[in-house]
Design an enzyme around this catalytic site. Structure first.
Site, PDB file in Angstrom:
ATOM      1  N   HIS A  61       0.833  -1.221   0.000  1.00 39.30           N
ATOM      2  CA  HIS A  61       0.000   0.000   0.000  1.00 39.30           C
ATOM      3  C   HIS A  61       0.863   1.266   0.000  1.00 39.30           C
ATOM      4  CE1 HIS A  61      -3.345  -2.637   1.359  1.00 39.30           C
ATOM      5  NE2 HIS A  61      -2.386  -3.199   2.082  1.00 39.30           N
ATOM      6  N   SER A  91      15.796  20.157 -17.372  1.00 38.73           N
ATOM      7  CA  SER A  91      14.632  20.981 -17.670  1.00 38.73           C
ATOM      8  C   SER A  91      15.098  22.213 -18.434  1.00 38.73           C
ATOM      9  CB  SER A  91      13.962  21.405 -16.361  1.00 38.73           C
ATOM     10  OG  SER A  91      13.256  22.617 -16.537  1.00 38.73           O
TER      11      SER A  91
END
Ligand code: ARG
Length: 464
Positions: free
Chosen positions: A159, A280
């Site tokens: 989870h 970037s």
């Protein structure tokens, strides 16, 4: 532009309009199967000679010319443009240009319907072997990384919550098992692909006494697709292949997702070399895991191909329908995408380093070893459910008082159960939790070592 003569113009009083031909031509895609088309034609023509439908001399001339056409295509000497309708047309037209009317005999006792099914099956056999090689290569990288990082422990998750300590090698080798099943699945698909459809002609078979079995044998098939309508109508072999590739892409995508997460500053478990990451255009500090993201993204293409082909096929009455030509997009697309992704992933992984220290930091101050405490109580005679509840209370106490389990004194522990003793605290060490595992296939270093030996043996013996 006037197009070259198509294969079926006899009953037509008008040529196919350029618009219609451009729309319906598949050559831009199916030219990728030119080798298979020529190989299949040669086997067919040799069989026609053995069956005395062609003379040996005719077959020889056709075969020589077909081989020469193969070389022409190989060397970009034959224009495979939209006006040829498809690769089958292009090869036959060129054959007739080269050897005249004799070229027209090649298509005796066959149709493009069985021809295209044959070409696809031949193509897929090669594609499967290629993908399997790439899978093995990736498994070898996994094994190498598992050995190299053998001492590294990490939090295992369920989870996305920290669950129990595991060896990083154990985590990596879980993928080796998944890719192994992908490898086997391709073998299973191969078995069903490896049946020979040629000689079914358009749908009903042919009035010529051909020998389909000999063509099958010559081309390395395990027999023929028996029913001529089945042979030209179905694409289940291709759907199955794309389904197998989809599962591989799903595995790659999960792995890619982990690399993306692990490369984040929040996790910082993994660092991929600069040569396999990008920056970037605006943020100078960025180093992005684009290759892994693209693998994750490209999984969508392959799943799309599966739904695409299932949808194309679901409403088609028997036998051949032109809709089926659309199978080329998913077939070549899936093959190229899966091939690329398997290939790049091996490289990404080789160039990714795992940070043992960071993993360990995350193993501290948490409750990853709580199950050990519960198991300890069970071994002292408590029912597991009660042990679970008692240990849960220890965890709640720690959370409430901002304590770590490892720091609790024995006195404090015994408030939750008098069964705790001096040995119980040692259980809270993550390394101990790992080594304490006794079940087959568990994360103890002994069991993981067995896995490493197992994969070494398998991957060494694998000749692909
Ligand atoms: N290009 C066609 C395809 O890929 C070949 C078979 C054409 N058959 C036909 N009856 N038009 O499906």
């Amino acid at each position: 532009m006037a197009h070259t003569k198509l294969l079926w113009t006899g009953r037509f009083s008008q040529p196919l309009s350029e618009i219609a031909l451009r729309f319906s031509s598949s050559i831009e895609l199916d030219k990728e199967m030119y080798r298979e088309d020529i190989l299949g034609s040669i086997a067919h023509v040799e069989m026609l000679a053995s069956a005395k439908i062609l003379t040996a001399a005719e077959a020889r001339r056709i075969r020589t010319a077909l081989n020469a056409i193969g070389t022409e295509i190989e060397n970009d000497k034959l224009a495979l443009t939209w006006d040829k309708e498809d690769i089958h047309t292009a090869v036959e037209q060129r054959l007739t240009q080269k050897i005249g009317a004799l070229g027209g005999k090649l298509h005796t006792a066959r149709s493009r319907n069985d021809q295209v099914a044959l070409d696809e099956r031949l193509y897929l056999r090669g594609a499967i072997r290629e993908l399997q090689k790439l899978i093995v290569q990736l498994q070898r990288v996994l094994l190498y990384k598992a050995e190299k990082n053998f001492s590294t422990i990490m939090p295992g998750y369920t989870h996305m919550q920290r669950a129990q300590p595991v060896l990083l090698s154990h985590h990596l080798l879980a993928y080796a098992g998944m890719f192994e099943r992908d490898f086997e699945r391709l073998n299973d698909v191969y078995k069903r692909i490896n049946k020979m459809p040629l000689g079914s002609a358009a749908l009903a078979g042919t009035s010529f006494a051909i020998d389909r079995a000999s063509v099958a044998k010559k081309l390395g098939f395990d027999g023929i697709v028996e029913n001529s309508m089945d042979a030209v109508s179905d694409r289940d072999y291709l759907i199955e292949y794309i389904a197998a590739c989809s599962i591989t892409m799903m595995h790659l995508s999960r792995f890619a997702e982990e690399l993306v997460l692990w490369s984040s500053q929040e996790f910082a478990f993994a660092r991929t070399d600069d040569a396999y990451t990008t920056g970037s255009s605006i943020m100078p500090q960025k180093k992005n895991p684009d290759m892994a993201e693209l693998v994750r993204g490209k999984a969508g293409r392959v799943f799309g191909d599966l739904v695409n082909l299932l949808t194309t096929m679901k409403g088609l009455p028997l036998a051949y329908n032109r809709d089926m030509q659309e199978d080329k997009v998913p077939m070549f697309g899936t093959t190229a995408t899966t091939r690329q992704c398997l290939f790049i992933f091996s490289h990404i992984l080789v160039h990714t380093q795992f940070d043992a220290k960071r993993f360990e930091e995350e193993l501290k101050n948490d409750f990853l070893t709580a199950t050990e405490l519960a198991d300890f109580l069970v071994k002292k005679g408590m029912a597991f459910r009660d042990a679970h509840a008692a240990t849960g209370k220890v965890v709640a106490f720690c959370i409430q008082h901002q304590r770590s389990m490892a720091d609790l004194t024995l006195d404090e522990l015994q408030k939750f159960s008098d069964k705790f003793d001096v040995s119980s605290q040692a259980l809270l060490d993550p390394r101990h939790s790992i080594e304490n595992k006794k079940s087959a296939g568990s994360t103890s270093s002994q069991e993981v070592k067995k896995q490493i030996v197992h994969w070494m043996r398998i991957l060494k013996a694998r000749k692909v």
